[in-house]
Design an enzyme around this catalytic site. Structure first.
Site, short mmCIF file in Angstrom:
data_model
loop_
_atom_site.label_atom_id
_atom_site.label_comp_id
_atom_site.label_asym_id
_atom_site.label_seq_id
_atom_site.Cartn_x
_atom_site.Cartn_y
_atom_site.Cartn_z
N LYS A 13 0.84 -1.22 0.00
CA LYS A 13 0.00 0.00 0.00
C LYS A 13 0.86 1.26 0.00
O LYS A 13 0.63 2.16 -0.78
CB LYS A 13 -0.91 0.06 1.24
CG LYS A 13 -2.01 -0.95 1.28
CD LYS A 13 -3.02 -0.62 2.38
CE LYS A 13 -2.44 -0.62 3.79
NZ LYS A 13 -1.93 -1.91 4.25
N ARG A 88 -9.35 1.46 9.23
CA ARG A 88 -8.95 0.08 9.55
C ARG A 88 -10.02 -0.62 10.39
O ARG A 88 -9.84 -1.80 10.73
CB ARG A 88 -7.65 0.12 10.35
CG ARG A 88 -6.40 -0.18 9.53
CD ARG A 88 -5.21 -0.07 10.47
NE ARG A 88 -4.06 -0.82 10.05
CZ ARG A 88 -3.05 -0.31 9.37
NH1 ARG A 88 -3.07 0.91 8.95
NH2 ARG A 88 -2.00 -1.08 9.09
N ARG A 127 11.48 -7.13 4.52
CA ARG A 127 11.60 -5.73 4.08
C ARG A 127 12.26 -4.85 5.15
O ARG A 127 12.33 -5.22 6.33
CB ARG A 127 10.22 -5.17 3.71
CG ARG A 127 9.34 -4.85 4.88
CD ARG A 127 8.00 -4.31 4.44
NE ARG A 127 7.15 -4.03 5.58
CZ ARG A 127 5.91 -3.61 5.49
NH1 ARG A 127 5.34 -3.45 4.32
NH2 ARG A 127 5.21 -3.36 6.58
N ARG A 160 11.45 -2.57 10.77
CA ARG A 160 10.39 -2.01 11.61
C ARG A 160 10.15 -2.98 12.76
O ARG A 160 10.11 -4.19 12.55
CB ARG A 160 9.10 -1.89 10.79
CG ARG A 160 8.98 -0.60 10.07
CD ARG A 160 7.83 -0.59 9.11
NE ARG A 160 6.52 -0.92 9.67
CZ ARG A 160 5.36 -0.77 8.99
NH1 ARG A 160 5.38 -0.29 7.75
NH2 ARG A 160 4.22 -1.10 9.53
N ARG A 171 -0.80 -8.83 13.22
CA ARG A 171 -1.35 -7.76 12.36
C ARG A 171 -2.28 -8.35 11.31
O ARG A 171 -3.32 -7.78 10.99
CB ARG A 171 -0.20 -6.98 11.69
CG ARG A 171 0.52 -6.08 12.69
CD ARG A 171 1.84 -5.59 12.16
NE ARG A 171 1.73 -4.73 11.02
CZ ARG A 171 2.73 -4.47 10.17
NH1 ARG A 171 3.92 -5.00 10.37
NH2 ARG A 171 2.54 -3.69 9.15
#
Ligand code: AMP
Length: 212
Positions: A13, A88, A127, A160, A171
């Site tokens: 996103k 969300r 990532r 992160r 998540r």
């Protein structure tokens, strides 16, 4: 043009939102980026959000709703925006409806980027994030001289805290249980555009632009 960008964590996103914002001259509102910036600067919001974000949970709706309302009402959004990471929850979608009504915003597009959980877990765990500018480096991407391709900072990539495998699974669980019902809430109310997020970044962008 007003776009709500919807998809699971790790689907790309943020990457697509940044590209689209530039190509279509839209203001990019990333609630995740706003929270990370607040945490980095240790503001009051950052202090409230830090442990919630690091655990992969959701910051309360009233806090997020207040932030998004303020940004949408600002001049930065008057030529269009792309909303990345909000709503969300169904409660956030209801808040958003009230702001859209207040600002006479109509014909909002709901851009849904899809991918299987197994692909997302693999992608997110590989990532990294540029701590200077927030650029996301995809799994397997190479750096020249360890420089960030976006801001040229050297040795600036970190993982992160919420990209740890256990947190990713939490998540994704929250995404399926709490965020996906937002799609049922919107069913038929907005113009829906669906793209396959498992393709190469450029192909996902091309599909989005063709369908917009
Ligand atoms: P993102 O960068 O969009 O994946 O967001 C990172 C984290 O910020 C999420 O896992 C949540 O902890 C928090 N967050 C971002 N947007 C929202 C939102 N709309 N509501 C609640 N929490 C959010």
């Amino acid at each position: 043009m007003e776009i709500i960008l919807f998809g699971a964590p790790g689907v790309g996103k943020g990457t697509q939102a940044k590209i689209l914002a530039e190509k279509k001259k839209l203001f990019h509102i990333s609630t995740g980026d706003i929270l990370r910036e607040a945490i980095k600067n240790n503001t009051e919001l950052g202090q409230t959000a830090k442990s919630i974000v690091e655990k992969g949970e959701l910051v309360p709706d009233n806090i997020m709703g207040g932030i998004v309302k303020e940004v949408l009402r600002s001049d930065r959004c008057k030529n269009g925006f792309i909303l990345d990471g909000f709503p969300r929850t169904v409660a956030q979608a209801v808040i958003l409806d009230t702001v859209f009504a207040e600002l006479n915003i109509e014909n909002v597009k709901l851009l849904i980027v899809g991918a299987e959980d197994s692909i997302l877990i693999d992608r997110i765990s590989g990532r990294k994030l540029c701590k200077s500018c927030g650029f996301i480096l995809s799994k397997g991407a190479l750096l020249i001289d360890n420089k960030c391709p976006s801001c040229s900072a050297v040795d600036s990539f970190i993982k992160r805290k919420d990209d740890d495998e256990e947190v990713i699974k939490r998540r994704l669980k929250i995404y399926h249980e709490t965020t996906k019902p937002v799609l049922d809430y919107y069913n038929g109310k907005l113009t829906e555009i669906v793209v396959d997020g498992t393709q190469e970044i450029e192909k996902v962008t091309a599909d989005i632009l063709a369908k917009l």
